[in-house]
Design an enzyme around this catalytic site. Structure first.
Site, PDB file in Angstrom:
ATOM      1  N   ARG A 157      10.482  55.684  38.204  1.00 54.96           N
ATOM      2  CA  ARG A 157      11.846  55.189  38.017  1.00 54.96           C
ATOM      3  C   ARG A 157      12.678  55.549  39.242  1.00 54.96           C
ATOM      4  O   ARG A 157      13.022  56.716  39.447  1.00 54.96           O
ATOM      5  CB  ARG A 157      12.484  55.762  36.753  1.00 54.96           C
ATOM      6  CG  ARG A 157      13.927  55.276  36.567  1.00 54.96           C
ATOM      7  CD  ARG A 157      14.454  55.408  35.142  1.00 54.96           C
ATOM      8  NE  ARG A 157      14.617  56.775  34.708  1.00 54.96           N
ATOM      9  CZ  ARG A 157      15.265  57.127  33.586  1.00 54.96           C
ATOM     10  NH1 ARG A 157      15.777  56.180  32.811  1.00 54.96           N
ATOM     11  NH2 ARG A 157      15.358  58.396  33.243  1.00 54.96           N
ATOM     12  N   ASP A 203      20.007  64.767  29.933  1.00 55.49           N
ATOM     13  CA  ASP A 203      19.912  64.289  31.306  1.00 55.49           C
ATOM     14  C   ASP A 203      21.233  63.639  31.669  1.00 55.49           C
ATOM     15  O   ASP A 203      22.225  63.790  30.949  1.00 55.49           O
ATOM     16  CB  ASP A 203      18.714  63.353  31.502  1.00 55.49           C
ATOM     17  CG  ASP A 203      18.843  62.041  30.731  1.00 55.49           C
ATOM     18  OD1 ASP A 203      19.924  61.769  30.150  1.00 55.49           O
ATOM     19  OD2 ASP A 203      17.868  61.272  30.710  1.00 55.49           O
TER      20      ASP A 203
END
Length: 553
Positions: free
Chosen positions: A179, A463
């Site tokens: 990612r 996150d």
């Protein structure tokens, strides 16, 4: 600075970090520069388009399915068949690309590892370079790590085949999917013709050059998760980059694959078109639930009570607007022959506290059971101990089948109103929720600024996405005159700047008392300043990581 082997126009404005010369090679930097020169202007236009769309939403426009692309939605077409290593995705593990996580993820037994340079990572220059080195070493089978306590980590000896079953350079049966960063974030340490390059281009290109051919030779390929997408035009840009890179590096057409995270409310209205744009390079869609919530708060932040959500921990996938989103994603993907991948349950297990562990396992099992029942082909976990739980749930639904793409969910009908109907979400904003948002944001931002992007807080894996929810929710409550349910159970606590600042001070004292000598006064002071900027300023910062990144070396 530019070295003797640096391509013309390329400048690295950061002192060398260990191993940088192995990653910032002439071939890699040439591709970075090429992609920036070809596609940088389009990226800029698309970011400007985002801003224009935000102005429309803020003045009362509601998103809808695009009339100009109705032909795509009504047409008969399919995406490319699943690529090697991406046929069975019943359990995927996510995490940053540090050396220990790389080994643990590849040893976890998950079908896919999302190697994260984005929300679970802090974009320190050292992190971006070492992450690429770790991926290269993992694919070469040479990676190892010894912790400060002396514990050694190596790839499991039994994991020695490629996704096709052939022996080769790959040393794990877990497929790596990288990612890169979102389109909004520059890489300030790498300039081309005096301009910073998109972090997304840097992350993509470095991996393609150093690992793409190795993956192809092992029977797999360079695969990516594409974050923060807001429109099919942004998917088209990725497709153009994939095609050009395949030609530049001599890869077969369709070798590069992208799974798009549907983690913005606007992308939810263009899922068919996103699949269509990437159809030759498509690997499916993912329900990125936490960023999706952040996007809804952000996009409708000026729209008053009808677009105000309760406490973030009270908004589950069972909320009607979230169920509509998830079911539409499955129906859209399966109709076009694409994988639909579920989101991450934030609960994490504890090897020290049996009660916490039991709660986490039960919550994750409940979440994955819902996703498998809806029709998802797999889902995410954030910890190796959760891989067996996710696998067991999807094994129970899939059996020997690699996926349930054939389950097309023709029974699902979702209109535009259902995707933005927040008023049916149970719960209310509370003072306890405000305190939780403040504490989580302060703890996360302290860790982020220190170089860690995935942080366990209150038995949840936080996150950047969950930190974004915390601060944007406070901004929305403050600027829309929300009254919180107080400790007495009555809605009698207006959200004011003074209230938030008082709660910030109180939560810092709670942390100081709990952490004792390990309390990082300087780190929390920096976190407090950043939090106040992104949660209380009159102008809303689109991404907290942008001002946060400017505070980093």
């Amino acid at each position: 600075m530019a070295g003797p082997n640096t391509p013309p126009g390329v400048e690295i404005v950061r002192p060398q970090v260990p191993g940088a010369e192995q990653i910032l090679t002439p071939e890699a930097l040439t591709l970075v520069a090429d992609l920036h020169r070809r596609f940088g202007a389009t990226r800029g236009d698309l970011l400007a388009r985002r801003a224009a769309r935000q102005r429309e939403l803020s003045t009362g426009a509601d998103p809808d399915f695009l009339p100009e692309t109705s032909g795509i939605r009504l047409g008969q077409w399919q995406v490319a068949p699943p690529a090697p290593g991406l046929v069975d995705r019943r359990v995927e593990i996510t995490g940053p690309t540090d050396r220990k996580m790389t080994i643990n993820a590849l040893n976890s037994g998950a079908k896919v590892w999302l190697a994260d340079f984005e929300d679970a990572n802090t974009p320190l220059w050292e992190n971006m370079i070492s992450g690429q080195l770790n991926l290269r070493d993992a694919l070469a089978g040479t990676i190892s790590f010894t912790s400060p306590e002396g514990r050694a980590y190596t790839l499991a000896a039994t994991a020695t085949t490629s996704p096709t079953g052939a022996t080769g350079a790959s040393t794990t049966t877990t497929t790596i999917v990288v990612r890169p960063r979102g389109w909004h974030l520059d890489e300030k340490h790498l300039l081309v013709d005096g301009e910073p390059v998109a972090g997304a281009i840097v992350d993509f290109a470095l991996y393609a050059v150093h690992c793409g051919r190795r993956q192809l030779d092992a029977g797999s390929g360079p695969y990516y998760y594409l974050p923060k997408t807001e429109s099919h035009l942004e998917a088209r840009l990725w497709n153009d980059i994939f095609t050009h890179t395949e030609d530049a590096l001599g890869f077969p057409r369709g070798a590069i694959r992208g799974t798009v995270l549907i983690e913005t409310i606007l992308a939810a209205f263009e899922m068919e078109e996103i699949l269509y744009e990437l159809r030759e390079h498509c690997a499916g869609l993912n329900a990125g639930r936490w960023d999706y919530l952040f996007s809804i708060i952000k996009k409708f932040r000026d729209r008053g009570e009808a677009f105000t959500l309760p406490d973030r921990n009270a908004v589950t996938m069972a909320a009607p607007f979230m169920t509509a989103y998830a079911e539409l994603l499955v129906r859209t993907c399966h109709r076009r022959g694409a994988h639909a991948i579920g989101g991450m349950a934030a609960f994490i297990p504890s090897r020290r506290d049996p009660a916490v562990n039991a709660t986490a396992l039960a919550k994750v099992r409940e979440d994955k059971t819902r996703e498998a029942g809806i029709g998802f082909d797999g889902s995410w976990v954030a910890h190796p101990d959760l891989v067996p739980v996710c696998r067991e749930v999807f094994d129970g639904v899939l059996g020997d089948r690699p996926n349930q793409i054939s389950r097309t969910r023709e029974d699902v009908t979702v209109d535009a109103a259902a995707l933005i109907d927040l008023t049916t979400t149970p719960g209310s904003p509370t003072l306890a929720g405000l305190r939780n948002n403040v504490s989580v944001a302060l703890q996360y931002l302290r860790a982020w600024l220190a170089g860690s992007g995935a942080v366990a807080i209150f038995n949840l894996m936080e996150d950047a996405a969950t930190a974004e929810i915390s601060r944007s929710q406070i901004w929305q409550w403050l600027h829309n005159g929300v009254v919180l349910v107080g400790d007495s159970g009555v809605a009698d606590v207006p959200v004011t700047r003074e209230l938030v600042e008082r709660v910030v001070a109180e939560e810092l004292e709670v942390l100081r008392a709990a952490l004792g000598e390990s309390y990082d006064a300087d780190g929390f002071a920096r976190a407090r300043d950043l939090f106040v900027e992104v949660a209380l300023a009159d102008d809303f910062a689109d991404f907290l990581t942008v001002p946060a990144y400017q505070r980093m070396p």
